[in-house]
Motif scaffolding. Sequence first.
Motif, PDB file in Angstrom:
ATOM      1  N   UNK A 247      92.223  74.543  33.099  1.00 19.75           N
ATOM      2  CA  UNK A 247      92.976  74.604  34.352  1.00 19.75           C
ATOM      3  C   UNK A 247      92.209  75.390  35.409  1.00 19.75           C
ATOM      4  N   UNK A 248      91.492  76.418  34.989  1.00 20.53           N
ATOM      5  CA  UNK A 248      90.731  77.227  35.941  1.00 20.53           C
ATOM      6  C   UNK A 248      89.631  76.407  36.600  1.00 20.53           C
ATOM      7  N   UNK A 249      89.011  75.504  35.835  1.00 26.76           N
ATOM      8  CA  UNK A 249      87.940  74.672  36.386  1.00 26.76           C
ATOM      9  C   UNK A 249      88.477  73.785  37.513  1.00 26.76           C
ATOM     10  N   UNK A 250      89.635  73.171  37.269  1.00 26.73           N
ATOM     11  CA  UNK A 250      90.245  72.314  38.289  1.00 26.73           C
ATOM     12  C   UNK A 250      90.734  73.150  39.465  1.00 26.73           C
ATOM     13  N   UNK A 251      91.323  74.287  39.160  1.00 30.37           N
ATOM     14  CA  UNK A 251      91.892  75.143  40.202  1.00 30.37           C
ATOM     15  C   UNK A 251      90.831  75.624  41.189  1.00 30.37           C
ATOM     16  N   UNK A 252      89.673  76.003  40.680  1.00 33.78           N
ATOM     17  CA  UNK A 252      88.632  76.562  41.538  1.00 33.78           C
ATOM     18  C   UNK A 252      88.077  75.545  42.530  1.00 33.78           C
ATOM     19  N   UNK A 253      88.285  74.258  42.254  1.00 38.69           N
ATOM     20  CA  UNK A 253      87.793  73.228  43.167  1.00 38.69           C
ATOM     21  C   UNK A 253      88.902  72.649  44.047  1.00 38.69           C
ATOM     22  N   UNK A 254      90.087  73.255  44.007  1.00 37.36           N
ATOM     23  CA  UNK A 254      91.221  72.728  44.763  1.00 37.36           C
ATOM     24  C   UNK A 254      91.350  73.432  46.107  1.00 37.36           C
ATOM     25  N   UNK A 255      92.219  72.872  46.973  1.00 37.92           N
ATOM     26  CA  UNK A 255      92.418  73.472  48.295  1.00 37.92           C
ATOM     27  C   UNK A 255      93.199  74.775  48.229  1.00 37.92           C
ATOM     28  N   UNK A 256      93.712  75.111  47.054  1.00 43.29           N
ATOM     29  CA  UNK A 256      94.442  76.374  46.929  1.00 43.29           C
ATOM     30  C   UNK A 256      93.512  77.576  47.015  1.00 43.29           C
ATOM     31  N   UNK A 257      92.226  77.330  46.919  1.00 44.83           N
ATOM     32  CA  UNK A 257      91.263  78.412  47.073  1.00 44.83           C
ATOM     33  C   UNK A 257      90.938  78.676  48.541  1.00 44.83           C
ATOM     34  N   UNK A 258      91.604  77.948  49.439  1.00 46.03           N
ATOM     35  CA  UNK A 258      91.388  78.135  50.873  1.00 46.03           C
ATOM     36  C   UNK A 258      92.717  78.544  51.516  1.00 46.03           C
ATOM     37  N   UNK A 260      93.711  79.796  54.251  1.00 48.04           N
ATOM     38  CA  UNK A 260      94.006  79.441  55.639  1.00 48.04           C
ATOM     39  C   UNK A 260      94.466  77.989  55.762  1.00 48.04           C
ATOM     40  N   UNK A 261      94.056  77.133  54.826  1.00 45.11           N
ATOM     41  CA  UNK A 261      94.472  75.733  54.842  1.00 45.11           C
ATOM     42  C   UNK A 261      95.759  75.512  54.053  1.00 45.11           C
ATOM     43  N   UNK A 262      96.007  76.373  53.089  1.00 44.25           N
ATOM     44  CA  UNK A 262      97.114  76.159  52.161  1.00 44.25           C
ATOM     45  C   UNK A 262      98.390  76.884  52.582  1.00 44.25           C
ATOM     46  N   UNK A 359     102.126  89.842  51.116  1.00 41.53           N
ATOM     47  CA  UNK A 359     101.554  89.623  49.789  1.00 41.53           C
ATOM     48  C   UNK A 359     100.534  88.486  49.823  1.00 41.53           C
ATOM     49  N   UNK A 360     100.819  87.463  50.611  1.00 42.60           N
ATOM     50  CA  UNK A 360      99.929  86.305  50.703  1.00 42.60           C
ATOM     51  C   UNK A 360      98.538  86.721  51.175  1.00 42.60           C
ATOM     52  N   UNK A 361      98.495  87.668  52.080  1.00 40.81           N
ATOM     53  CA  UNK A 361      97.220  88.076  52.670  1.00 40.81           C
ATOM     54  C   UNK A 361      96.558  89.242  51.949  1.00 40.81           C
ATOM     55  N   UNK A 362      97.311  89.946  51.099  1.00 41.03           N
ATOM     56  CA  UNK A 362      96.783  91.176  50.506  1.00 41.03           C
ATOM     57  C   UNK A 362      96.577  91.063  48.997  1.00 41.03           C
ATOM     58  N   UNK A 363      97.549  90.504  48.286  1.00 37.41           N
ATOM     59  CA  UNK A 363      97.508  90.502  46.819  1.00 37.41           C
ATOM     60  C   UNK A 363      96.588  89.393  46.320  1.00 37.41           C
ATOM     61  N   UNK A 364      95.647  89.700  45.454  1.00 36.75           N
ATOM     62  CA  UNK A 364      94.731  88.675  44.934  1.00 36.75           C
ATOM     63  C   UNK A 364      95.479  87.530  44.251  1.00 36.75           C
ATOM     64  N   UNK A 365      95.050  86.313  44.527  1.00 30.51           N
ATOM     65  CA  UNK A 365      95.563  85.068  43.951  1.00 30.51           C
ATOM     66  C   UNK A 365      96.962  84.685  44.442  1.00 30.51           C
ATOM     67  N   UNK A 366      97.644  85.580  45.152  1.00 32.53           N
ATOM     68  CA  UNK A 366      98.990  85.248  45.618  1.00 32.53           C
ATOM     69  C   UNK A 366      98.960  84.016  46.522  1.00 32.53           C
ATOM     70  N   UNK A 367      97.899  83.867  47.293  1.00 32.27           N
ATOM     71  CA  UNK A 367      97.802  82.763  48.246  1.00 32.27           C
ATOM     72  C   UNK A 367      97.612  81.411  47.566  1.00 32.27           C
ATOM     73  N   UNK A 368      97.393  81.410  46.258  1.00 35.10           N
ATOM     74  CA  UNK A 368      97.183  80.147  45.552  1.00 35.10           C
ATOM     75  C   UNK A 368      98.492  79.482  45.151  1.00 35.10           C
ATOM     76  N   UNK A 369      99.609  80.154  45.373  1.00 36.24           N
ATOM     77  CA  UNK A 369     100.884  79.639  44.898  1.00 36.24           C
ATOM     78  C   UNK A 369     101.806  79.321  46.070  1.00 36.24           C
TER      79      UNK A 369
END
Length: 564
Positions: A247-258, A260-262, A359-369
């Motif tokens: 799941x991490x491999x797919x996740x790292x290539x998704x738009x959730x890693x951006x 500002x777009x997500x 939290x979205x801007x400060x907590x690590x990985x929070x912006x991916x959800x």
Amino acid sequence: MNPLVLPKAPASRLPAKTRTVLAVIVLLGLTLAFYYGLWLPGLVLIKRDAYGLWLPLKQHMTERLTAGELPQWFPYEALGRPFIGTAATGIFHPFTVLYFLLPAPDAYRASTLLSCLLAAVGAFTLGRTLNFSRAGAVVAGAAFALSGYVVSFTEHLIYLYSICVLPLFCAALEKALVGIRAWTVAPALVWATVLLHGDGQTGYYFGFIALIWTAARAPGVQREACLRLLLVVSLAALLASVQLAPAAVVFLSSDRMQPELFQGEALYWSTHPLRLLTVLAAPVGENANPVEVGRIFFGTPQRGSTGGMLADSLYLGVPMVGLALLGGWHRRDLRVLALLGGFALLLALGQFGGLYAVFYNVVPLWSAFRYPEKWMGVVSFAAAILAGAGIDALRAGKGSPTPWLAMAILCAGIWLGLRTEAASAWTAIHFGASESLAGEMTGSAALAFLYSAGASLGVWMVILGARNGRLREAVLFSALVAILTLDLWRANFSAYRTGPVEAATFIPPLAQAIAAREGGLTPGRFRLIPIRESKHMVRKSLQRLLGQEAESVVRRQALDVEHN
């Protein structure tokens, strides 16, 4: 005013374990009765993702596993996509065994039913772990299993399972903090099943819940508590690594890693403050178009056919909320639940509250959800457990009947106000709604507040009867459980929907003709069927049978692009 004194029932001659077993049987009976659509034969869940998304995915998973293959690729979406790497497929979860024993629609229903039963039993277990009486633990279990959020997510098994095992996770974590270190295996196992089921988001949130629970409940030296929590985290990650790694491999290539777009997608389903009224009075606007209701009243912009509310119901009811407030006030050692509930409520507001954005801007990985409203499940959990403590507070002679009467009068006053034409006209003007929609919203809200007034009045009468010595403790408990259960049943029952199993197993004639002519799909072959988007006619008889989900069934059987 004299304190509440309950006439004690004669001491039971049954052994303690027998009384506990009987309490669990009563709780399971209530849950099974409410969710009868999940175990009666010949039915299938037809609501949203349960029908349009998960059944095809689970069918593909079953076919590949039965053929002795690990389903690494899903060829039927666009030009294909990873299957195992999409964590939501949940291949490695124990529920997968059910798909070898039952047809996919029945296995999905069985998984959903087991999740709801886990919610009830888990809340009961947590209540007993926190020294609730059996009566209080039964109320906690019933309140949680029948809460609006839990019932609504029968259409999305991944999120349902995650919130349903939260009480069990907290009970196991409590044992891990106060017992021997070997107990750390228990919360790790529960946590790992959440991750194996594919809900990395709630699994991530479990970490914050575990941190808050440990900080508030750990006895003795904090270093030892931190060590045990670290053991829980490490073991859970290790047990779930078979799913987390791909799941991490797919996740790292998704738009959730951006981020500002997500961000727009992440905050899409935020709980509007106005919708919090439906926690106390529901259903509201049940017969209106949910997409239109969400857009006009609750700040959810329409995106094609997407919109409305993430959870159809957030209803807890005046009886549950009142008991929760009573329990939280008199059981100060349970402040962690009040803290969790308040924290979750602020996060659930999403774009309307501000905390989620921080939290979205400060907590690590929070912006991916995405979808802050998922935190309302934690609010429901906290309220249900505290409601169990409220029952024990009443049994101990605490609490006054006066607030219940005041709430009944308030709800009755709101009912009278919403019934007027002026209320409907103001709603239409203020929200820019049509007259028919405004009338539906005010009319249904008026009826909902009338029911809440009746429930509040019922609790007042029961407590007053106990105060006057006319009701014994057993009668008090039975009456309160009946009021609470019936109130939740009335408001939340329509939030899960089933239909005839043929709705999922029916093969459209066009699909049969194509299959007969061309054969099945094989690797390297693709079939494109361009069908123009159009309106579909739904027969009134089908509308009465399936409700709002009738159009989904019709569109799927018509080989509509969006549903195939």
